[in-house]
Scaffold this motif. Structure first.
Motif, PDB file in Angstrom:
ATOM      1  N   ARG A  21       3.229   5.717  -2.807  1.00  0.00           N
ATOM      2  CA  ARG A  21       4.351   6.494  -3.371  1.00  0.00           C
ATOM      3  C   ARG A  21       4.210   6.610  -4.881  1.00  0.00           C
ATOM      4  NH1 ARG A  21       7.056   3.733   0.680  1.00  0.00           N
ATOM      5  NH2 ARG A  21       7.727   2.059  -0.730  1.00  0.00           N
ATOM      6  N   HIS A  22       3.802   5.510  -5.513  1.00  0.00           N
ATOM      7  CA  HIS A  22       3.605   5.538  -6.968  1.00  0.00           C
ATOM      8  C   HIS A  22       2.504   6.536  -7.340  1.00  0.00           C
ATOM      9  CE1 HIS A  22       3.398   4.147 -11.104  1.00  0.00           C
ATOM     10  NE2 HIS A  22       2.086   3.942 -10.963  1.00  0.00           N
ATOM     11  N   LEU A  23       1.402   6.481  -6.614  1.00  0.00           N
ATOM     12  CA  LEU A  23       0.296   7.409  -6.889  1.00  0.00           C
ATOM     13  C   LEU A  23       0.703   8.853  -6.589  1.00  0.00           C
ATOM     14  CD1 LEU A  23      -2.754   5.356  -5.565  1.00  0.00           C
ATOM     15  CD2 LEU A  23      -2.118   5.795  -7.957  1.00  0.00           C
ATOM     16  N   GLU A  24       1.501   9.045  -5.518  1.00  0.00           N
ATOM     17  CA  GLU A  24       1.987  10.395  -5.225  1.00  0.00           C
ATOM     18  C   GLU A  24       2.871  10.912  -6.348  1.00  0.00           C
ATOM     19  OE1 GLU A  24       3.853   9.899  -1.397  1.00  0.00           O
ATOM     20  OE2 GLU A  24       2.034  10.511  -0.312  1.00  0.00           O
ATOM     21  N   LEU A  25       3.713  10.018  -6.919  1.00  0.00           N
ATOM     22  CA  LEU A  25       4.531  10.415  -8.074  1.00  0.00           C
ATOM     23  C   LEU A  25       3.646  10.824  -9.248  1.00  0.00           C
ATOM     24  CD1 LEU A  25       7.409   7.752  -8.075  1.00  0.00           C
ATOM     25  CD2 LEU A  25       7.625  10.198  -7.621  1.00  0.00           C
ATOM     26  N   ILE A  26       2.611  10.012  -9.490  1.00  0.00           N
ATOM     27  CA  ILE A  26       1.690  10.338 -10.598  1.00  0.00           C
ATOM     28  C   ILE A  26       0.991  11.662 -10.330  1.00  0.00           C
ATOM     29  CG2 ILE A  26      -0.456   9.618 -11.729  1.00  0.00           C
ATOM     30  CD1 ILE A  26       0.507   6.707 -11.426  1.00  0.00           C
ATOM     31  N   GLU A  70       3.404  14.404 -10.893  1.00  0.00           N
ATOM     32  CA  GLU A  70       3.579  14.630 -12.340  1.00  0.00           C
ATOM     33  C   GLU A  70       2.401  15.413 -12.905  1.00  0.00           C
ATOM     34  OE1 GLU A  70       4.220  10.978 -14.461  1.00  0.00           O
ATOM     35  OE2 GLU A  70       6.066  10.518 -13.362  1.00  0.00           O
ATOM     36  N   THR A 127       0.837  -1.207   0.000  1.00  0.00           N
ATOM     37  CA  THR A 127       0.000   0.000   0.000  1.00  0.00           C
ATOM     38  C   THR A 127       0.868   1.251   0.000  1.00  0.00           C
ATOM     39  OG1 THR A 127      -1.743  -1.194   1.169  1.00  0.00           O
ATOM     40  CG2 THR A 127      -1.868   1.205   1.196  1.00  0.00           C
ATOM     41  N   GLU A 128       1.934   1.233   0.823  1.00  0.00           N
ATOM     42  CA  GLU A 128       2.849   2.382   0.852  1.00  0.00           C
ATOM     43  C   GLU A 128       3.546   2.562  -0.490  1.00  0.00           C
ATOM     44  OE1 GLU A 128       5.441   1.710   4.175  1.00  0.00           O
ATOM     45  OE2 GLU A 128       4.023   2.572   5.619  1.00  0.00           O
ATOM     46  N   GLN A 129       3.931   1.426  -1.110  1.00  0.00           N
ATOM     47  CA  GLN A 129       4.574   1.521  -2.428  1.00  0.00           C
ATOM     48  C   GLN A 129       3.581   2.062  -3.449  1.00  0.00           C
ATOM     49  OE1 GLN A 129       6.268  -2.151  -3.812  1.00  0.00           O
ATOM     50  NE2 GLN A 129       7.113  -1.228  -5.649  1.00  0.00           N
ATOM     51  N   GLN A 130       2.347   1.560  -3.386  1.00  0.00           N
ATOM     52  CA  GLN A 130       1.313   2.068  -4.300  1.00  0.00           C
ATOM     53  C   GLN A 130       1.051   3.542  -4.026  1.00  0.00           C
ATOM     54  OE1 GLN A 130      -2.433   0.036  -3.966  1.00  0.00           O
ATOM     55  NE2 GLN A 130      -3.159   0.802  -5.935  1.00  0.00           N
TER      56      GLN A 130
END
Length: 167
Positions: free
Chosen positions: A51-56, A59, A46-49
């Motif tokens: 971080r990925h969503l935060e990157l998106i 962007e 969930t944390e990795q997801q």
């Protein structure tokens, strides 16, 4: 204190008389440790997801900021172009008005010159008529004088011819 699944599995407890069954207790701790490990993996995923969503999201925010800046720049450019076009149009209109005024002045001056020329020509025509009338009057007078001279000459000729015939 933060516990990990390994901490739960390795935890040992002191023994007491009439305490819990150590095998059941270890099995239960193993199940809890497994559940904690699953929850930890789920949390990590969930944390990795996240971080990925935060990157998106970041962007998208950067793109949004770029688009906003681009839109503002385009609006500013459009306003500048519109202002320049208005200024140029005003300049062209003023130049056209000035040129129109100059042409009007030239046309009016030319019209005044033509009027003066017409007045001059009328004056010359009047003077020429007067001169022609005077010339016709002089020529008529000269013709009258010539006719009188011819009549006198004819009379003298007749008188001399009579004298010669009589004589």
């Amino acid at each position: 204190m933060k516990l990990t699944p390994t901490d739960v599995q390795r935890q040992s407890f002191g023994k007491r008389f009439r305490g819990f069954d150590p095998d059941e207790w270890r099995a239960y701790l193993a199940a809890v440790a497994e559940e904690m490990a699953a929850l930890q993996r789920e949390k990590d995923a969930t944390e990795q997801q996240l971080r990925h969503l935060e990157l998106i999201v970041n962007e998208h925010r950067e793109r949004e900021a770029i688009l906003k800046n681009t839109l503002l720049t385009a609006q500013k450019a459009a306003e500048d172009i519109r202002e320049n076009a208005h200024r140029e149009a005003d300049t062209v209109v003023k130049q056209a008005e000035m040129q129109g005024d100059r042409l009007l002045d030239l046309a009016q001056n030319r019209a005044h010159e033509v009027e003066r020329g017409i007045l001059e020509l009328r004056g010359h025509r009047t003077a020429l008529r007067t001169d022609i009338r005077a010339l016709v009057t002089r020529l008529t007078h000269l013709l009258d004088l010539q006719e009188e001279a011819e009549v006198e000459d004819n009379l003298r000729f007749l008188s001399a011819a009579r004298r010669r015939a009589a004589g």
